[in-house]
Design a protein around this motif. Sequence first.
Motif, mmCIF file in Angstrom:
data_model
loop_
_atom_site.group_PDB
_atom_site.id
_atom_site.type_symbol
_atom_site.label_atom_id
_atom_site.label_comp_id
_atom_site.label_asym_id
_atom_site.label_seq_id
_atom_site.Cartn_x
_atom_site.Cartn_y
_atom_site.Cartn_z
ATOM 1 N N ARG A 142 0.805 -1.211 0.000
ATOM 2 C CA ARG A 142 0.000 0.000 0.000
ATOM 3 C C ARG A 142 0.850 1.278 0.000
ATOM 4 N NH1 ARG A 142 -2.961 -2.923 -1.728
ATOM 5 N NH2 ARG A 142 -5.145 -3.338 -1.236
ATOM 6 N N GLN A 143 2.140 1.135 -0.247
ATOM 7 C CA GLN A 143 3.012 2.297 -0.332
ATOM 8 C C GLN A 143 3.913 2.134 -1.546
ATOM 9 O OE1 GLN A 143 4.594 4.917 3.090
ATOM 10 N NE2 GLN A 143 6.072 3.237 2.947
ATOM 11 N N PRO B 40 12.598 15.198 2.204
ATOM 12 C CA PRO B 40 11.320 15.599 1.593
ATOM 13 C C PRO B 40 10.322 14.440 1.503
ATOM 14 C CG PRO B 40 13.154 16.492 0.343
ATOM 15 C CD PRO B 40 13.742 15.533 1.330
ATOM 16 N N LEU B 41 10.813 13.232 1.266
ATOM 17 C CA LEU B 41 9.909 12.075 1.188
ATOM 18 C C LEU B 41 9.252 11.823 2.537
ATOM 19 C CD1 LEU B 41 8.787 9.658 -0.436
ATOM 20 C CD2 LEU B 41 10.815 8.367 0.268
ATOM 21 N N LEU B 42 10.038 11.852 3.595
ATOM 22 C CA LEU B 42 9.487 11.656 4.938
ATOM 23 C C LEU B 42 8.528 12.777 5.311
ATOM 24 C CD1 LEU B 42 12.765 10.474 6.694
ATOM 25 C CD2 LEU B 42 10.765 9.049 6.205
ATOM 26 N N ARG C 185 6.006 6.410 5.221
ATOM 27 C CA ARG C 185 6.072 5.677 6.481
ATOM 28 C C ARG C 185 7.200 4.646 6.424
ATOM 29 N NH1 ARG C 185 -0.261 4.538 5.865
ATOM 30 N NH2 ARG C 185 0.568 4.259 3.772
ATOM 31 N N PRO C 186 8.329 4.940 7.086
ATOM 32 C CA PRO C 186 9.459 3.994 7.098
ATOM 33 C C PRO C 186 9.050 2.676 7.754
ATOM 34 C CG PRO C 186 10.115 6.141 7.952
ATOM 35 C CD PRO C 186 8.623 6.155 7.858
ATOM 36 N N GLY C 187 9.645 1.616 7.292
ATOM 37 C CA GLY C 187 9.365 0.315 7.887
ATOM 38 C C GLY C 187 8.114 -0.350 7.360
ATOM 39 N N SER D 25 12.621 0.478 4.079
ATOM 40 C CA SER D 25 11.568 -0.484 3.746
ATOM 41 C C SER D 25 11.480 -1.628 4.747
ATOM 42 C CB SER D 25 11.820 -1.077 2.353
ATOM 43 O OG SER D 25 11.821 -0.079 1.370
ATOM 44 N N ALA D 26 10.280 -2.165 4.847
ATOM 45 C CA ALA D 26 10.065 -3.374 5.629
ATOM 46 C C ALA D 26 10.483 -4.590 4.818
ATOM 47 C CB ALA D 26 8.594 -3.492 6.006
ATOM 48 N N PRO D 27 10.797 -5.716 5.489
ATOM 49 C CA PRO D 27 11.058 -6.956 4.745
ATOM 50 C C PRO D 27 9.883 -7.291 3.834
ATOM 51 C CG PRO D 27 11.673 -7.200 7.050
ATOM 52 C CD PRO D 27 10.963 -5.885 6.942
#
Length: 265
Positions: free
Chosen positions: A75-76, A138-140, A145-147, A177-179
């Motif tokens: 979803r990202q 800028p992305l954050l 959403r990190p992770g 990124s998350a796994p």
Amino acid sequence: MTVGSAFWIAAARARESEREDRLFHDPFAKELAGERGFTTMAASERATGGENAYLPVRVRWFDDVTLAAVADGTRQVVLLGAGLDTRPYRLDLPADVHWYEVDRAEVFTTKEPVLARATPRCHRRPVAADLGTDWTTPLLDAGFRPGERTLWIAEGLFFYLTEKQIRTLYETAAELSAPGSLFAADVTGTTGLDSPAMQPYRQWCAAHDVPPPFGCDDPPALAEAGGWTVEHLTAPGAADANHGRLRPQPGGLVPGRIHFVTAKS
């Protein structure tokens, strides 16, 4: 991707959209391309001897990767070097997808007025940033959403970067990124990069302090150096990247040619 090439790619998408057997439909491409895009496309095809059949196949391949990823629950999405892409408007994306487009501010100056009268199918956020500098802040700030499991897309981008810049992109994306996240890219091989046909572009790069065209004959090693593991490797013309448009090619790794790569974190 240079700004000029973004107009050219939009023109190619516009022409493809008018075919009866089109591989996709982009109702915004013609206006985005403008006269500049069609002039650039015509000049490019005069220099290479004919219509570029590869570009629509590339667009469709990334379309299919995107739709498969969101169908699998991602979803990202982050589109690196977004150019004049319009996927949030033309693809059947779930409304809860968060889509981030990263490119220089000048790109969005052209793009946003054309798209202002349309409604994206998901949450779309332009992120004005240069991939050669700090683009993560800028992305954050835009809400990334990190992770979280993320699809990273680098379509037509690596050709314009250095190997160091590409590895940094891979590494940064992996850190954020998350796994189970996915990185999709096309990687040009080294064959032809020093050909006579490439010399005008090389001269332009030298005159404008732009990196020369990048090529790599081992895309898995390139991705793995940045912290990713290749999930699938194919090429334009292979059974999963052809649609009857290109001369049939085998899948897998063949040094010298363009490859389409998906890698997982």
